[in-house]
Scaffold this motif. Sequence first.
Motif, PDB file in Angstrom:
ATOM      1  N   PHE A   1       0.824  -1.212   0.000  1.00  0.00           N
ATOM      2  CA  PHE A   1       0.000   0.000   0.000  1.00  0.00           C
ATOM      3  C   PHE A   1       0.855   1.258   0.000  1.00  0.00           C
ATOM      4  CE2 PHE A   1      -3.588  -2.435   2.361  1.00  0.00           C
ATOM      5  CZ  PHE A   1      -3.929  -3.065   1.167  1.00  0.00           C
ATOM      6  N   HIS A   2       2.114   1.111  -0.368  1.00  0.00           N
ATOM      7  CA  HIS A   2       3.064   2.225  -0.308  1.00  0.00           C
ATOM      8  C   HIS A   2       2.538   3.463  -1.041  1.00  0.00           C
ATOM      9  CE1 HIS A   2       7.239   3.887  -0.132  1.00  0.00           C
ATOM     10  NE2 HIS A   2       6.862   4.488  -1.243  1.00  0.00           N
ATOM     11  N   GLY A   3       1.989   3.230  -2.237  1.00  0.00           N
ATOM     12  CA  GLY A   3       1.522   4.361  -3.031  1.00  0.00           C
ATOM     13  C   GLY A   3       0.340   5.081  -2.409  1.00  0.00           C
ATOM     14  N   LEU A   4      -0.482   4.327  -1.703  1.00  0.00           N
ATOM     15  CA  LEU A   4      -1.684   4.919  -1.095  1.00  0.00           C
ATOM     16  C   LEU A   4      -1.391   5.560   0.258  1.00  0.00           C
ATOM     17  CD1 LEU A   4      -4.204   2.046  -1.918  1.00  0.00           C
ATOM     18  CD2 LEU A   4      -4.137   4.314  -2.958  1.00  0.00           C
ATOM     19  N   SER A   5      -0.355   5.085   0.915  1.00  0.00           N
ATOM     20  CA  SER A   5      -0.065   5.599   2.256  1.00  0.00           C
ATOM     21  C   SER A   5       0.998   6.684   2.240  1.00  0.00           C
ATOM     22  CB  SER A   5       0.401   4.445   3.160  1.00  0.00           C
ATOM     23  OG  SER A   5       1.658   3.969   2.732  1.00  0.00           O
ATOM     24  N   GLY A   6       1.427   7.064   1.047  1.00  0.00           N
ATOM     25  CA  GLY A   6       2.497   8.060   0.968  1.00  0.00           C
ATOM     26  C   GLY A   6       3.793   7.553   1.564  1.00  0.00           C
ATOM     27  N   GLY A   7       3.971   6.243   1.540  1.00  0.00           N
ATOM     28  CA  GLY A   7       5.198   5.648   2.055  1.00  0.00           C
ATOM     29  C   GLY A   7       5.177   5.370   3.546  1.00  0.00           C
ATOM     30  N   ARG A   8       4.119   5.766   4.223  1.00  0.00           N
ATOM     31  CA  ARG A   8       4.057   5.516   5.668  1.00  0.00           C
ATOM     32  C   ARG A   8       3.784   4.036   5.935  1.00  0.00           C
ATOM     33  NH1 ARG A   8      -0.223  10.222   6.882  1.00  0.00           N
ATOM     34  NH2 ARG A   8      -0.924   9.408   4.859  1.00  0.00           N
ATOM     35  N   ARG A   9       4.434   3.490   6.946  1.00  0.00           N
ATOM     36  CA  ARG A   9       4.250   2.079   7.290  1.00  0.00           C
ATOM     37  C   ARG A   9       3.439   1.893   8.565  1.00  0.00           C
ATOM     38  NH1 ARG A   9       5.734   1.842   2.771  1.00  0.00           N
ATOM     39  NH2 ARG A   9       7.355   0.471   1.919  1.00  0.00           N
ATOM     40  N   GLN A  10       3.275   2.936   9.326  1.00  0.00           N
ATOM     41  CA  GLN A  10       2.375   2.835  10.471  1.00  0.00           C
ATOM     42  C   GLN A  10       1.763   4.185  10.781  1.00  0.00           C
ATOM     43  OE1 GLN A  10       4.978   1.117  13.495  1.00  0.00           O
ATOM     44  NE2 GLN A  10       4.970   3.059  14.575  1.00  0.00           N
ATOM     45  N   LEU A  11       0.522   4.112  11.248  1.00  0.00           N
ATOM     46  CA  LEU A  11      -0.229   5.326  11.528  1.00  0.00           C
ATOM     47  C   LEU A  11      -1.003   5.135  12.827  1.00  0.00           C
ATOM     48  CD1 LEU A  11      -1.901   6.112   8.075  1.00  0.00           C
ATOM     49  CD2 LEU A  11      -0.216   7.517   9.235  1.00  0.00           C
TER      50      LEU A  11
END
Lengths: 232, 106
Positions: free
Chosen positions: B17-27
């Motif tokens: 989901f890198h493209g959808l999360s802007g590269g974030r791995r945890q939120l």
Amino acid sequence: MSETTGTERATTDGRADDAGLFGDLPASVRFEFDAASRFARDAARQYQMCLDSRDSDGLPAHRPNAWALLFGQPGHTELTISGIEFVPNVRGSDKTVIAEFEAAIVPRFGEAYRNPERGFWCDERAVLAAIMRQAENGLELLGSVHSHPDWHEVGPPHERHLRLSEHPTRMDEYLFQQSRWPVNVIWYVSGGDAGAIHRVAAWRAGPRQCERLDLAMPAALHDEFDMASARS
Amino acid sequence: MPDDSHGVVTVRLPAAFHGLSGGRRQLPIEGGTVGEVLAGLGQACPGLLERLVDQEGAMKRYVNIYRNDNDIRVLDGLETKVEQQDVIWIVPAVAGGSRPDPVWES
């Protein structure tokens, strides 16, 4: 030629650069030696088991099937694969996976996929456990690798008009599209009794079909395995 | 008065989901159930919710969601309650197929 010392860059065509799917993730993949050699050994072992299982009519009792999870780190210019994990295949044992094949795969790709030996589906709890384990090493799951044999040579005589290669099958493409892992490696093994030859390519989902990634394999792999470049 | 039924959980996102999360791995996302957390995740990362649930709001088969290390399919699905400091793991399926196709020309 390699962009990285000690590494052979195998492929360059069809760069996967769809920013909508993968953002700024690089479209280049580099395997470290240990990860590549561990999978190569398993793929070669599976292939040899297939050869050894053939009866006098050339019908193999063992279908070679190697697969693994790929762990690594995304860098600015390439994704580095430095760890692999072998996990169980539940394609033929998990009721929900069997149901998914019946509902979605067989209607799209044919009756052959009722055979539970067709394809693999990694045990999902084992995948999570591997993710947690590798996270302690600073690695994340980037995708998977699975083998394709030269089925037109070693498969049953009635299937020798069909071929596999280092390219994804239509079913591979469908599953890669559904899961969207950024690295999907296909490890093609051929050569028959003369000895296994390994040809490897990496792919990821694209807007219309899978797109090929730049793939770099460690040069030292040639010392242990017969590695053929996927493209010159 | 504080709402005890809601907490902030950590959502761990895959490279898929890198493209959808802007590269974030945890939120960090607030919610009282997994469904509420996913709705919050969808607001933080437009387009991501559609990867997880279908138009009827059911979980898609090619994605797995865990509350800590428990598959929510064997809990209460999207109604599974979450607590402060839970970790929600999102893990797409890993699968492939190998039936020979007519050969690719290369």
